[in-house]
Design a protein around this motif. Structure first.
Motif, PDB file in Angstrom:
ATOM      1  N   LEU A 191       0.631  -1.275   0.030  1.00 23.38           N
ATOM      2  CA  LEU A 191      -0.002   0.015  -0.150  1.00 23.38           C
ATOM      3  C   LEU A 191       0.783   1.211  -0.119  1.00 23.38           C
ATOM      4  CD1 LEU A 191      -2.599  -0.954   2.840  1.00 23.38           C
ATOM      5  CD2 LEU A 191      -2.767  -1.460   0.150  1.00 23.38           C
ATOM      6  N   ALA A 192       2.250   1.117   0.303  1.00 23.96           N
ATOM      7  CA  ALA A 192       3.016   2.536   0.397  1.00 23.96           C
ATOM      8  C   ALA A 192       3.382   2.925  -1.067  1.00 23.96           C
ATOM      9  CB  ALA A 192       4.199   1.977   1.056  1.00 23.96           C
ATOM     10  N   CYS A 193       3.456   4.032  -1.204  1.00 24.15           N
ATOM     11  CA  CYS A 193       3.635   4.755  -2.421  1.00 24.15           C
ATOM     12  C   CYS A 193       5.632   5.288  -2.197  1.00 24.15           C
ATOM     13  CB  CYS A 193       2.958   6.115  -2.633  1.00 24.15           C
ATOM     14  SG  CYS A 193       2.718   7.368  -1.089  1.00 24.15           S
ATOM     15  N   GLY A 194       5.715   5.452  -3.285  1.00 20.82           N
ATOM     16  CA  GLY A 194       7.022   5.667  -3.273  1.00 20.82           C
ATOM     17  C   GLY A 194       8.135   4.679  -3.257  1.00 20.82           C
ATOM     18  N   ASP A 195       9.242   4.602  -3.474  1.00 18.60           N
ATOM     19  CA  ASP A 195      10.276   3.638  -3.357  1.00 18.60           C
ATOM     20  C   ASP A 195      10.467   2.911  -1.770  1.00 18.60           C
ATOM     21  OD1 ASP A 195      12.545   2.002  -4.056  1.00 18.60           O
ATOM     22  OD2 ASP A 195      14.097   3.364  -4.008  1.00 18.60           O
ATOM     23  N   THR A 196      10.173   1.772  -2.273  1.00 15.53           N
ATOM     24  CA  THR A 196      10.048   0.835  -0.779  1.00 15.53           C
ATOM     25  C   THR A 196      11.239  -0.266  -0.788  1.00 15.53           C
ATOM     26  OG1 THR A 196       8.545  -0.700  -1.472  1.00 15.53           O
ATOM     27  CG2 THR A 196       7.898   1.211  -0.289  1.00 15.53           C
ATOM     28  N   SER A 197      12.294  -0.133  -1.930  1.00 17.35           N
ATOM     29  CA  SER A 197      13.177  -1.197  -2.035  1.00 17.35           C
ATOM     30  C   SER A 197      14.157  -1.228  -0.734  1.00 17.35           C
ATOM     31  CB  SER A 197      14.096  -1.039  -3.255  1.00 17.35           C
ATOM     32  OG  SER A 197      14.640   0.438  -3.082  1.00 17.35           O
ATOM     33  N   VAL A 198      14.533  -0.171  -0.069  1.00 24.33           N
ATOM     34  CA  VAL A 198      15.362  -0.386   1.123  1.00 24.33           C
ATOM     35  C   VAL A 198      14.417  -0.997   2.289  1.00 24.33           C
ATOM     36  CG1 VAL A 198      16.498   1.105   2.836  1.00 24.33           C
ATOM     37  CG2 VAL A 198      16.468   1.764   0.468  1.00 24.33           C
ATOM     38  N   HIS A 199      13.279  -0.597   2.280  1.00 24.83           N
ATOM     39  CA  HIS A 199      12.462  -1.562   3.514  1.00 24.83           C
ATOM     40  C   HIS A 199      12.552  -2.883   3.189  1.00 24.83           C
ATOM     41  CE1 HIS A 199      11.441   2.861   3.781  1.00 24.83           C
ATOM     42  NE2 HIS A 199      11.254   2.707   5.189  1.00 24.83           N
ATOM     43  N   LYS A 200      12.108  -3.117   1.740  1.00 22.65           N
ATOM     44  CA  LYS A 200      11.976  -4.655   1.625  1.00 22.65           C
ATOM     45  C   LYS A 200      13.286  -5.423   1.868  1.00 22.65           C
ATOM     46  CE  LYS A 200       8.471  -3.879  -1.765  1.00 22.65           C
ATOM     47  NZ  LYS A 200       7.915  -4.014  -3.392  1.00 22.65           N
ATOM     48  N   LEU A 201      14.475  -4.883   1.529  1.00 25.57           N
ATOM     49  CA  LEU A 201      15.807  -5.339   1.777  1.00 25.57           C
ATOM     50  C   LEU A 201      15.779  -5.542   3.289  1.00 25.57           C
ATOM     51  CD1 LEU A 201      18.366  -6.192   0.340  1.00 25.57           C
ATOM     52  CD2 LEU A 201      19.273  -4.087   0.540  1.00 25.57           C
ATOM     53  N   SER A 202      15.569  -4.663   4.034  1.00 23.83           N
ATOM     54  CA  SER A 202      15.688  -4.631   5.402  1.00 23.83           C
ATOM     55  C   SER A 202      14.810  -5.666   5.819  1.00 23.83           C
ATOM     56  CB  SER A 202      15.262  -3.347   6.025  1.00 23.83           C
ATOM     57  OG  SER A 202      15.177  -3.414   7.407  1.00 23.83           O
ATOM     58  N   PHE A 203      13.683  -5.844   5.255  1.00 21.60           N
ATOM     59  CA  PHE A 203      12.475  -6.867   5.850  1.00 21.60           C
ATOM     60  C   PHE A 203      13.158  -8.199   5.506  1.00 21.60           C
ATOM     61  CE2 PHE A 203       9.283  -9.717   3.906  1.00 21.60           C
ATOM     62  CZ  PHE A 203       8.788 -10.162   5.269  1.00 21.60           C
ATOM     63  N   TYR A 204      13.965  -8.614   4.376  1.00 19.60           N
ATOM     64  CA  TYR A 204      14.446  -9.794   4.020  1.00 19.60           C
ATOM     65  C   TYR A 204      15.614 -10.176   4.978  1.00 19.60           C
ATOM     66  CZ  TYR A 204      11.447 -10.436  -0.178  1.00 19.60           C
ATOM     67  OH  TYR A 204      10.541 -10.860  -0.856  1.00 19.60           O
ATOM     68  N   GLY A 205      16.503  -9.121   5.145  1.00 20.38           N
ATOM     69  CA  GLY A 205      17.530  -9.349   6.332  1.00 20.38           C
ATOM     70  C   GLY A 205      17.054  -9.931   7.628  1.00 20.38           C
TER      71      GLY A 205
END
Length: 335
Positions: free
Chosen positions: A193-207
Motif C-alpha cells: 500500500l506504500a507509495c514511493g520507493d520501498t526497496s530499502v524497506h524490503k531489503l531490510s525486511f528480508y534481512g
C-alpha cells in the motif's frame, strides 16, 4: 467502508485507518466462519492451558524438558491471541476498520511473538540434541539456570529488532489504498500500500527474516541431523522406532511452522499471490497452534498420564479425557 485520510503538507495522502479485507469475498458465510474460528480459539486456549497446568503442578513433569513445553504453550496462547480475536470481531460486527496505531501494535506483537517461536523451537531442538547425543553431560549443559536463560532470551531477543521494523514500516506514506488484502496487519500486504520507493524497506525486511527464520531453522536442522544419526546407531530396531516416535513430533511441528512461514516471507516476490499468502497465514497463525498440543505434547506418555490424573479429579471434565485421548489416538495412527 469509508476511506479516511488526511492531506499532508507535501500533498501526499496519509492513511488514518486500514481495512483488512479478510473473508469479505465470502459474504454469505460470515456466521459459519465466526463459529468455526471461535471453536478453534477455544480448542487452542483449552489445549495449551491444560499443558501449562499439568507441567506446573504434576510432580512427574518437573523436568527441564517440560519447562520448555510450558513456555511453548504460553507462547502459542499469546501468539494466536494477537490475531484471532480481531478476526472474530471483524466477522461478528462486519466492521473491519482498524486504526493505524492499533494496526502497528498488532504487527509489532505478532512479529515479536513469531520471532520468539522461531527461537524457542530452536532451543527445544538443541535440548533434544544434548539429551540424545550427550546424555551424560545433559544435567551439566542443560541445568535450570541455563534453561531459564535460554527461555528468557527466546522471549526478549526479537523485541528491539521487531519494534524497529514496525516503526520503519509505519514511517512510510500510504497513498494508494487503505484496504489490506489480508486477515491482519502484516508487513508484506502493508508494504504493497506504500507509495514511493520501498526497496530499502524490503531489503531490510528480508534481512530480518533471514535472521529470525533461516538461522533458527538451520540450527534445528543441524540438531536433528545429529539426533537422527545417533538414533540410527542404536543397536535394536525397537529402540530406534521408539526414539523416532518420541522426537518426530517436534520435527513435525518445526516443518509445519517453518515451512509455511518460509514460503510466505522468503519466496521470490514474483511468485507472491495474495490468495496463497492469506491461506498460508491462516496455517501458521491458527491451524498449527491448534494441532501443536495433539501432535507434540499429547504423544508424550508422561503428559497423557498427568492429563488423566488432573482431569479425573473433576467429574465434570471427563469429556476432555475422551476428546484428547481420541485426538492422541488419531495422531499416533496418522503419524
Amino acid at each position: 467502508m469509508k476511506y479516511e485520510e488526511m492531506e499532508a503538507e507535501d500533498n501526499v495522502s496519509t492513511v488514518m485507518q486500514f481495512v483488512p479485507l479478510g473473508f469479505s469475498d465470502l459474504p454469505n458465510h460470515q456466521g459459519l466462519l465466526f463459529v468455526v474460528f471461535c471453536r478453534i480459539y477455544i480448542i487452542i486456549l483449552t489445549g495449551n492451558s491444560l499443558i501449562i497446568v499439568i507441567t506446573r503442578f504434576d510432580p512427574a513433569l518437573q523436568k527441564l524438558m517440560y519447562f520448555f513445553l510450558a513456555n511453548f504453550s504460553s507462547l502459542e496462547i499469546c501468539y494466536v491471541s494477537v490475531t484471532l480475536p480481531r478476526i472474530l470481531v471483524n466477522l461478528w460486527t462486519q466492521d473491519r476498520s482498524i486504526s493505524v496505531l492499533n494496526c502497528a501494535a498488532q504487527m509489532c506483537f505478532f512479529l515479536i511473538l513469531g520471532a520468539t517461536e522461531c527461537f524457542l523451537l530452536a532451543v527445544m531442538a538443541y535440548d533434544r540434541y544434548v539429551d540424545i547425543c550427550n546424555p551424560l553431560h545433559y544435567p551439566l549443559v542443560m541445568n535450570q539456570k541455563t534453561c531459564i536463560q535460554l527461555a528468557v532470551g527466546s522471549w526478549i531477543s526479537g523485541i528491539p529488532v521487531q519494534i524497529g521494523q514496525t516503526c520503519q514500516i509505519f514511517s512510510l506514506h500510504f497513498c494508494n489504498s487503505n484496504q489490506i488484502n489480508h486477515f491482519f496487519c502484516d508487513i508484506p500486504p502493508i508494504q504493497k500500500l506504500a507509495c514511493g520507493d520501498t526497496s530499502v524497506h524490503k531489503l531490510s525486511f528480508y534481512g530480518v527474516a533471514l535472521l529470525f527464520i533461516a538461522r533458527p531453522f538451520m540450527l534445528i536442522l543441524t540438531s536433528y541431523n545429529k539426533i537422527i544419526c545417533s538414533i540410527l546407531r542404536l543397536p535394536t530396531a525397537r529402540g530406534r522406532t521408539k526414539a523416532f516416535s518420541t522426537y518426530s513430533s517436534h520435527l513435525l511441528v518445526v516443518i509445519l511452522f517453518f515451512g509455511s512461514v518460509t514460503i510466505t516471507y522468503l519466496r521470490p516476490k514474483s511468485s507472491h499471490s495474495a490468495g496463497t499468502d492469506k491461506l498460508l497465514s491462516l496455517f501458521y497463525t491458527i491451524v498449527t497452534p491448534m494441532f501443536n498440543p495433539m501432535i507434540y505434547r499429547l504423544r508424550n506418555k508422561d503428559v497423557i498420564a498427568a492429563l488423566r490424573k488432573v482431569l479425573l479429579k473433576n467429574s465434570t471434565m471427563h469429556l476432555f479425557i475422551s476428546i484428547f485421548t481420541g485426538c492422541h489416538r488419531v495422531i499416533r495412527e496418522t503419524f
